[in-house]
Design a protein around this motif. Structure first.
Motif, PDB file in Angstrom:
ATOM      1  N   GLY A  81      53.335  64.682  83.467  1.00  0.00           N
ATOM      2  CA  GLY A  81      54.308  64.033  84.341  1.00  0.00           C
ATOM      3  C   GLY A  81      53.765  62.755  84.934  1.00  0.00           C
ATOM      4  N   GLY A  82      54.022  62.559  86.224  1.00  0.00           N
ATOM      5  CA  GLY A  82      53.627  61.312  86.873  1.00  0.00           C
ATOM      6  C   GLY A  82      52.138  61.136  87.035  1.00  0.00           C
ATOM      7  N   LEU A  83      51.371  62.242  87.046  1.00  0.00           N
ATOM      8  CA  LEU A  83      49.912  62.183  87.191  1.00  0.00           C
ATOM      9  C   LEU A  83      49.256  63.117  86.178  1.00  0.00           C
ATOM     10  CD1 LEU A  83      49.416  62.261  91.092  1.00  0.00           C
ATOM     11  CD2 LEU A  83      49.016  60.318  89.570  1.00  0.00           C
ATOM     12  N   THR A  90      40.546  67.299  91.333  1.00  0.00           N
ATOM     13  CA  THR A  90      39.166  67.506  91.761  1.00  0.00           C
ATOM     14  C   THR A  90      38.787  66.581  92.907  1.00  0.00           C
ATOM     15  OG1 THR A  90      38.675  67.922  89.424  1.00  0.00           O
ATOM     16  CG2 THR A  90      36.802  67.690  90.924  1.00  0.00           C
ATOM     17  N   HIS A  91      39.127  65.305  92.764  1.00  0.00           N
ATOM     18  CA  HIS A  91      38.633  64.263  93.656  1.00  0.00           C
ATOM     19  C   HIS A  91      39.534  63.992  94.852  1.00  0.00           C
ATOM     20  CE1 HIS A  91      41.371  62.502  90.720  1.00  0.00           C
ATOM     21  NE2 HIS A  91      41.691  61.616  91.643  1.00  0.00           N
ATOM     22  N   ALA A  97      41.905  59.052  85.293  1.00  0.00           N
ATOM     23  CA  ALA A  97      41.206  57.780  85.484  1.00  0.00           C
ATOM     24  C   ALA A  97      41.854  56.974  86.602  1.00  0.00           C
ATOM     25  CB  ALA A  97      41.212  56.985  84.193  1.00  0.00           C
ATOM     26  N   TYR A  98      41.040  56.154  87.264  1.00  0.00           N
ATOM     27  CA  TYR A  98      41.518  55.253  88.318  1.00  0.00           C
ATOM     28  C   TYR A  98      41.073  53.826  88.001  1.00  0.00           C
ATOM     29  CZ  TYR A  98      42.927  58.633  91.997  1.00  0.00           C
ATOM     30  OH  TYR A  98      43.554  59.595  92.745  1.00  0.00           O
ATOM     31  N   ALA A  99      41.898  52.877  88.411  1.00  0.00           N
ATOM     32  CA  ALA A  99      41.519  51.467  88.416  1.00  0.00           C
ATOM     33  C   ALA A  99      42.238  50.822  89.584  1.00  0.00           C
ATOM     34  CB  ALA A  99      41.885  50.783  87.109  1.00  0.00           C
ATOM     35  N   ASN A 100      41.469  50.164  90.463  1.00  0.00           N
ATOM     36  CA  ASN A 100      42.052  49.472  91.611  1.00  0.00           C
ATOM     37  C   ASN A 100      41.108  48.352  92.033  1.00  0.00           C
ATOM     38  OD1 ASN A 100      40.039  50.769  93.208  1.00  0.00           O
ATOM     39  ND2 ASN A 100      41.389  52.550  93.445  1.00  0.00           N
ATOM     40  N   ALA A 114      38.263  59.487  83.962  1.00  0.00           N
ATOM     41  CA  ALA A 114      38.531  60.829  84.476  1.00  0.00           C
ATOM     42  C   ALA A 114      37.275  61.686  84.437  1.00  0.00           C
ATOM     43  CB  ALA A 114      39.646  61.476  83.665  1.00  0.00           C
ATOM     44  N   GLU A 115      36.515  61.574  83.373  1.00  0.00           N
ATOM     45  CA  GLU A 115      35.281  62.357  83.253  1.00  0.00           C
ATOM     46  C   GLU A 115      34.296  61.992  84.344  1.00  0.00           C
ATOM     47  OE1 GLU A 115      31.255  63.402  82.412  1.00  0.00           O
ATOM     48  OE2 GLU A 115      32.005  61.326  82.361  1.00  0.00           O
ATOM     49  N   GLU A 116      34.144  60.674  84.602  1.00  0.00           N
ATOM     50  CA  GLU A 116      33.220  60.230  85.650  1.00  0.00           C
ATOM     51  C   GLU A 116      33.636  60.749  87.023  1.00  0.00           C
ATOM     52  OE1 GLU A 116      31.751  55.938  83.797  1.00  0.00           O
ATOM     53  OE2 GLU A 116      33.614  56.055  84.952  1.00  0.00           O
ATOM     54  N   ILE A 117      34.905  60.620  87.340  1.00  0.00           N
ATOM     55  CA  ILE A 117      35.388  61.058  88.650  1.00  0.00           C
ATOM     56  C   ILE A 117      35.181  62.558  88.821  1.00  0.00           C
ATOM     57  CG2 ILE A 117      37.457  61.353  90.068  1.00  0.00           C
ATOM     58  CD1 ILE A 117      38.458  58.683  88.952  1.00  0.00           C
ATOM     59  N   HIS A 118      35.580  63.333  87.822  1.00  0.00           N
ATOM     60  CA  HIS A 118      35.452  64.792  87.886  1.00  0.00           C
ATOM     61  C   HIS A 118      33.992  65.205  88.035  1.00  0.00           C
ATOM     62  CE1 HIS A 118      36.486  68.979  86.995  1.00  0.00           C
ATOM     63  NE2 HIS A 118      35.543  68.982  86.058  1.00  0.00           N
TER      64      HIS A 118
END
Length: 210
Positions: free
Chosen positions: A24-26, A122-123, A151-154, A161-165
């Motif tokens: 879905g959205g995320l 997780t984050h 994954a994030y980008a800002n 996603a792997e790094e954040i988790h």
């Protein structure tokens, strides 16, 4: 791991397992959603079989929100969670499952000492709930394969996603929670063994040696 004299009074906290995370959205990327949702189902089944209370948390957003909108398909509990037994259902509006809810009082009334956290992300809501719980005096466990990130980008940068988790789990293990796979947690319910916990100091020394 060493066996305790008595098993802790646990509750399984199932955080925001809603359809917006399933394509879905995320959409959850790591671990793959199909793997993490299966682990969540196993954890819920094991908790029910062991007599551990299961608390399901649901994120609620206004009807016009792009994700978790009240009454939308994306905001509805995923069938893996919705179709399993639960002892309590809590709606929340902020990341921590404790903020603006009756979760703390519900746990205290049942003399719960340890919460085991699964769900998404997780984050974000998991991490917020874990830190909040520690500050309230609960012991915390996190099932590493029953959670997930994207994954994030800002303007601050980007991360997979792997790094954040992975990084969030390392940080939680260093101070806030015992982090372990679902199958190890289930085995511990039967054996009475508690998962190992680390410290900031020990984690920092081990990191410096890398």
């Amino acid at each position: 791991m060493t066996a305790p004299n008595a098993a802790p009074r646990r509750a399984l906290i199932v955080v925001d397992v809603q359809n917006d995370y399933d394509g879905g959205g995320l959409p959850i990327v790591h671990p793959p959603f199909a793997e993490s949702i299966a682990a969540i189902g196993r954890a819920m089944d094991a908790a029910t079989a062991a007599g551990i209370p299961v608390v399901v948390i649901r994120q609620n957003a206004p009807e016009t929100a792009p994700i978790f909108a009240r009454g939308s398909h994306g905001g509805t509990l995923h069938p893996v969670v919705a179709n399993r037994p639960r002892d309590h259902l809590i709606d929340k509006a902020l990341p921590s499952a404790f903020t603006g809810t009756d979760l703390e009082s519900w746990l205290r009334a049942r003399a719960i000492e340890t919460i085991t956290v699964v769900g998404y992300m997780t984050h974000n809501c998991d991490l917020s709930t874990v830190i909040h719980a520690l500050h309230m005096g609960f012991a915390v466990e996190v099932l590493s394969d029953a959670t997930g990130s994207l994954a994030y980008a800002n303007r601050a940068g980007r991360a997979t996603a792997e790094e954040i988790h992975r990084v969030c789990l390392v940080v939680m293990q260093a101070r806030f929670a015992a982090v372990l796979p679902t199958d190890e947690w289930i085995a511990g319910l039967a054996s009475g063994e508690l998962p190992p916990r680390d410290t900031i100091f020990g984690s920092a020394r081990a990191g410096a040696a890398l």
